[in-house]
Design a protein around this motif. Sequence first.
Motif, short mmCIF file in Angstrom:
data_model
loop_
_atom_site.label_atom_id
_atom_site.label_comp_id
_atom_site.label_asym_id
_atom_site.label_seq_id
_atom_site.Cartn_x
_atom_site.Cartn_y
_atom_site.Cartn_z
N UNK A 1 0.89 -1.21 0.42
CA UNK A 1 -0.10 0.16 0.20
C UNK A 1 0.34 1.29 0.07
N UNK A 2 2.06 1.24 1.30
CA UNK A 2 2.56 2.34 0.53
C UNK A 2 3.78 2.76 -1.00
N UNK A 3 3.16 1.82 -1.47
CA UNK A 3 4.49 1.97 -3.37
C UNK A 3 2.76 2.64 -3.97
N UNK A 4 1.92 3.04 -2.62
CA UNK A 4 0.51 3.65 -3.77
C UNK A 4 0.74 5.64 -3.17
N UNK A 5 1.39 5.85 -2.51
CA UNK A 5 0.79 6.81 -1.53
C UNK A 5 1.81 7.13 -2.10
N UNK A 6 1.79 8.63 -1.16
CA UNK A 6 3.04 9.96 -1.60
C UNK A 6 3.81 9.28 -1.07
N UNK A 7 5.13 10.10 -0.51
CA UNK A 7 6.35 10.05 0.58
C UNK A 7 6.08 9.85 1.67
N UNK A 8 4.93 10.75 2.18
CA UNK A 8 5.05 11.61 3.06
C UNK A 8 3.80 10.85 3.77
N UNK A 9 2.78 9.73 3.38
CA UNK A 9 1.93 9.18 3.61
C UNK A 9 2.49 7.83 4.05
N UNK A 10 3.20 7.67 2.60
CA UNK A 10 4.06 6.38 3.00
C UNK A 10 4.43 5.95 3.96
N UNK A 11 5.01 6.28 4.61
CA UNK A 11 6.05 6.25 5.56
C UNK A 11 4.49 5.49 7.29
N UNK A 12 4.19 6.40 6.97
CA UNK A 12 2.77 6.41 7.99
C UNK A 12 1.76 4.93 7.91
N UNK A 13 2.26 4.67 6.62
CA UNK A 13 1.32 3.04 6.93
C UNK A 13 1.46 2.05 7.85
N UNK A 14 3.00 1.70 8.61
CA UNK A 14 2.69 0.90 9.85
C UNK A 14 2.16 1.45 11.01
N UNK A 15 2.11 2.42 11.32
CA UNK A 15 1.14 3.53 12.51
C UNK A 15 0.04 3.58 12.22
N UNK A 16 -1.00 3.44 10.53
CA UNK A 16 -2.12 3.14 10.55
C UNK A 16 -2.72 2.35 10.74
N UNK A 17 -1.44 0.44 9.94
CA UNK A 17 -2.33 -0.49 10.03
C UNK A 17 -2.14 -1.02 12.18
N UNK A 18 -0.66 -1.03 12.05
CA UNK A 18 -1.02 -0.59 13.92
C UNK A 18 -2.68 -0.31 14.66
N UNK A 19 -2.74 1.27 13.87
CA UNK A 19 -4.01 1.92 14.85
C UNK A 19 -5.27 0.86 14.10
N UNK A 20 -5.44 0.58 13.56
CA UNK A 20 -6.42 -0.88 12.49
C UNK A 20 -6.22 -2.02 13.41
N UNK A 21 -4.98 -2.25 13.67
CA UNK A 21 -5.20 -3.55 14.67
C UNK A 21 -5.64 -3.50 16.05
N UNK A 22 -5.67 -2.83 17.11
CA UNK A 22 -6.13 -1.98 18.39
C UNK A 22 -7.21 -1.46 18.15
N UNK A 23 -7.77 -1.08 16.84
CA UNK A 23 -9.37 -0.05 17.01
C UNK A 23 -9.75 -1.31 16.24
N UNK A 24 -9.62 -2.09 15.35
CA UNK A 24 -10.68 -2.29 14.41
C UNK A 24 -10.69 -1.51 13.23
N UNK A 25 -10.44 -0.65 12.77
CA UNK A 25 -10.82 0.37 12.54
C UNK A 25 -10.02 1.46 12.29
N UNK A 26 -9.55 2.26 10.84
CA UNK A 26 -9.24 3.45 10.73
C UNK A 26 -10.00 4.33 8.93
N UNK A 27 -10.03 5.47 9.77
CA UNK A 27 -10.74 6.11 8.45
C UNK A 27 -9.98 7.86 8.61
N UNK A 28 -9.59 8.46 7.67
CA UNK A 28 -8.76 9.73 6.98
C UNK A 28 -8.26 9.69 5.96
N UNK A 29 -7.58 11.20 5.33
CA UNK A 29 -7.44 11.53 5.03
C UNK A 29 -6.01 11.20 4.19
#
Length: 817
Positions: free
Chosen positions: A53-81
């Motif tokens: 998925x990081x390959x489909x995002x700009x450089x700034x947001x690609x670095x945040x993918x691990x954090x987003x997946x971790x939030x998904x695992x903890x909270x069961x989901x995530x939504x944002x820009x």
Amino acid sequence: MGSHDVGDGARRWFDVADAVPLLLDARGVVTSWTRDAERLFGYVAAEAVGKDLAGLLTVGDAARVPDVLELCRRSGGWAGLLSARRKDQHPVPVMARFTSADEPGGPGRWLVLVNEMGEAHGWSMSRSVLEQMVAGSPIGIAIVDTDLRFVWSNETLAQFGGGAPENRLGLRLADVQPGFDAEAVEARMRQVLETGEPVVGYEHVGRLRAAPFRETAHMLSFTRLDDDRHRPMGVYYTVVDITDRHRARQRLALLDRAGRHIGRSLDTARTAQELAEVVVPGFADAVAVDLLESVLRGAEPVVERAEAPDGSVALRRAGLRSAGGGVGDGGTGDGGTAVVSHPAGSPAVGCLTTGLAWRAERLGPDAADVNPYLPPVGAGAGPPSALIVPVRARGATLGVTTFLRRATQEPFDEDDLTLAEDLVSRAAVCLDNARRYTRERDAALVLQRSLLPHRLPEQEAVEVAACYRPADTLTGLGGDWYDLIPLSGARVALVVGEVQGHGIDAAAAMGRLRTAVRTLAALELPPDEVLAHLDDLVSRAQEDGEAPEEDDGGPARAVGAGCLYVVYDPVDGRCAMAAAGHPAPAVVLPDGTISFVDLPQGPPLGAGGPPFESAELVLPEGSTLALHTDGLLSQGEQWTPEAGRERLVRALTARADSLDLRCRTVIDALVPDRPRDDVALLMARTRRLSPDRVAQWELPADPAAVSEARKAAARRLADWDLAELAFTTELVVSELVTNAIRYATGPIRLRLIRERALVCEVHDGGATTPHVRHPRTTDEGGRGLLLVSQVTRRWGTRFVPDGKIIWAEQSLTDPEV
């Protein structure tokens, strides 16, 4: 682009039917691809499946993918820009919602629903309701996500700068409003996100890119937006332009500050400088206050008298303040009294002659030629904006005030002109009050100095020095005075006194008292009797209603005045003194010992009370008497007589080359340049007449003693090389001794004293005062004292405890008398 968790709340804000679905494994690798995904991202399925998925995002947001997946695992989901990156490398703002797609017993998977933000500006949240709420609203409204990036704003917000709503999406406040204090505003947003407590009425003052020369003020209110699980998903805030209200408050605050800071003194130049300091930098970048020279002198302001033959008008720059650093010196460094000549036809001269203000939004390039004395406006390219306002009070023009704003500021407008006229009119009243005070104070000072001795008379009893420092307060000049009065027998009277009240009335009352003291001193009375007669004089004047009153209703009269009267005899060093409500003098002995005379204190003059008492002491030669008014000791907010005396002792301890320098040193050490009360200091260093300059004989009450007295006097004059005065002296001795033998009782004593004059004294035990008679030509006697008055410079009588002394003086500088 930042991203924030908005949880299940995204279910309300996005149409699932319009979303592009993606399927990810637990590591974030794409496992499923659709035609909608191909349209959005530009990749075919073969290129996308297996791609991280990081390959489909700009450089700034690609670095945040691990954090987003971790939030998904903890909270069961995530939504944002997020900011997606198409195959052609163009970024695409998207709204993404992660939802768990796990199957029982199967591997972890995530369903991602992606909405393209370019097609739907803002969240698709009940748009009909939102449009009804914000349609036609004069209030700017915006919504930011938890990264404080814009996700929606209304058209009204564009009026405050930052562009259209679609240009704000995904950007932060600092990105759309460079120069705006975004940190302070975002700090309030974070506070709301953290606490959930709304912030209402936060005022922000600054300059917007849309109006770089104009200071604007906005009121912002912030409210947190939560999802269905009460988790923060963003901040909703409103913006209202309150610039007009802010400027009105600034004007009121400026007028209030002017009322508190202008006119705190009655010094004309200081008041002008206070006006300049109040308005810079809040209202103007540079201010110059130019006044007619007659105003600074306290005279009546007349513009025509300051006009030169070429039509120019010379003014004094009394006040200057510049944001560029000029303060109070007109740019010349001479303390704020530089002469500035305004050319004929210049706006300043026009204001002086017409009394009307002048305004220019921007000065022309020839402004320096019209007036080369414009105050420095500081850094900033371009011509400044200018206001010139006449300083008018009570129908007279006192000068002009020039206000300048640099080119980087908003030009002066009509509201600014009205405010400037209000400020200057308030200052003008204070300046005119200061001018009137200067005139009255100068008149009182001239009167007082004319009543004080211009120089102390020469004599041989004491070496004397005096210093007087007038008060410089709102109450004006006081009534302190000092005097030295030569007496008979080589004696001197030292006098220091003070009158209650201030101003011309106090100076006039002081002059009456000083004249009365000199008159009483001529009667040769002891100090306590001099004060007693002076007290009676003041009391009678009060009863007769002769005492004037000051304008403020306070008495400026001799009642309550203080006086110290000292008589010193250089023949034997005796010093007698009495005080009426006045500090006792200090005595500095030749060995440096300093003490204060234990002098009985009598009541102030005219106040009534016990009789005055004298004190007498013998002073060694070289002793110094320090007579002073109470202003010398009563400096400071809190003082006591003991503390004042200690300060005086320390000041008197200081060494000086001369008595005059020592007197000035004491004044400078104890008294500020602008004391609250007048101060007078009279210092006298005692001298003794050597025994060979005094001759004394005891005479019997026998007419035959007259001849012996004449011979003895002649011999002493020969010893003193004063033989040319022998004839006159023998005549005086003969007449005075004869009168004592004929009319008086008790022992008779003849004394000759040689100082600046030749003094002849005859002492007897009588208690009557002899009078000069004017006999007829046929009278055989009565011509003795008449002859004495004709051949001597002056003569008189003084009473002593055991009788009286008749004395006569002959000048030693004019032996032909």
